[in-house]
Motif scaffolding. Structure first.
Motif, short mmCIF file in Angstrom:
data_model
loop_
_atom_site.label_atom_id
_atom_site.label_comp_id
_atom_site.label_asym_id
_atom_site.label_seq_id
_atom_site.Cartn_x
_atom_site.Cartn_y
_atom_site.Cartn_z
N ASP A 175 0.98 -0.85 0.26
CA ASP A 175 0.11 0.32 -0.15
C ASP A 175 0.50 1.63 -0.14
OD1 ASP A 175 -2.22 -1.58 -0.34
OD2 ASP A 175 -2.58 -1.67 2.12
N ARG A 176 -0.25 2.08 -0.96
CA ARG A 176 0.98 3.51 -1.05
C ARG A 176 0.69 4.77 -0.21
NH1 ARG A 176 5.00 2.92 -4.29
NH2 ARG A 176 4.92 1.00 -5.69
N ASN A 177 1.22 5.03 1.15
CA ASN A 177 1.18 6.80 1.82
C ASN A 177 -0.80 6.36 3.02
OD1 ASN A 177 2.56 8.44 0.68
ND2 ASN A 177 1.42 8.55 -0.99
N PRO A 178 -0.34 5.25 3.32
CA PRO A 178 -1.44 4.10 4.38
C PRO A 178 -1.57 4.72 5.25
CG PRO A 178 1.08 3.07 4.48
CD PRO A 178 0.53 4.11 3.32
N GLY A 179 -2.96 5.15 5.55
CA GLY A 179 -3.40 6.04 6.73
C GLY A 179 -3.73 5.92 7.75
N ASP A 180 -3.95 4.72 7.91
CA ASP A 180 -4.78 3.76 9.43
C ASP A 180 -3.70 3.26 10.34
OD1 ASP A 180 -6.53 3.63 11.18
OD2 ASP A 180 -7.37 1.50 10.27
N LEU A 181 -2.34 3.34 10.26
CA LEU A 181 -1.67 2.70 10.53
C LEU A 181 -0.93 3.03 11.98
CD1 LEU A 181 0.76 2.15 7.67
CD2 LEU A 181 -0.81 0.60 8.52
N GLU A 182 -0.32 2.56 12.49
CA GLU A 182 0.44 2.32 14.14
C GLU A 182 1.63 2.03 14.04
OE1 GLU A 182 -0.05 1.18 18.87
OE2 GLU A 182 -1.81 1.24 17.77
N LEU A 183 2.25 3.15 14.03
CA LEU A 183 3.52 2.55 14.62
C LEU A 183 4.42 1.87 15.27
CD1 LEU A 183 5.90 5.52 12.49
CD2 LEU A 183 5.21 3.47 11.19
#
Length: 98
Positions: free
Chosen positions: A5-13
């Protein structure tokens, strides 16, 4: 959502990682499921092959991070590795799908 996925928005590092640490994390995760025999785990491919899209896109200052979706539940969410640039994930490889 594809495996990359490119530019994923719903991620927690979660934690900064390396290809070798990623392999250790994956073995730990597979062990949680308890479904796979040890010889399967030992035959996992080189983590650099799985992370190649991220490694090939890295530039100075980039890092790899173990990540997970912010929302998780039964049959919803995933975990994987992201290429992080300037504190934001720009590429994400899903590894475990719930």
């Amino acid at each position: 959502m594809s495996m990359l996925d490119r530019n994923p928005g719903d991620l927690e590092l979660v934690e900064e990682t390396t290809p070798d640490k990623f392999r250790e994390w994956l073995i730990e995760k597979v062990g949680e499921f308890g479904r796979f025999p040890l010889d399967f785990v030992e035959r996992l491919p080189d983590p650099r092959a799985r992370l190649a899209p991220l490694l090939d896109s890295m530039t100075t200052g980039d890092s790899l991070w173990l990540c997970r979706t912010k929302r998780r539940g039964p049959l919803y969410g995933n975990e994987g590795v992201a290429l992080v640039r300037d504190g934001k994930p720009i590429l994400y490889v899903r590894v475990i799908q719930y």
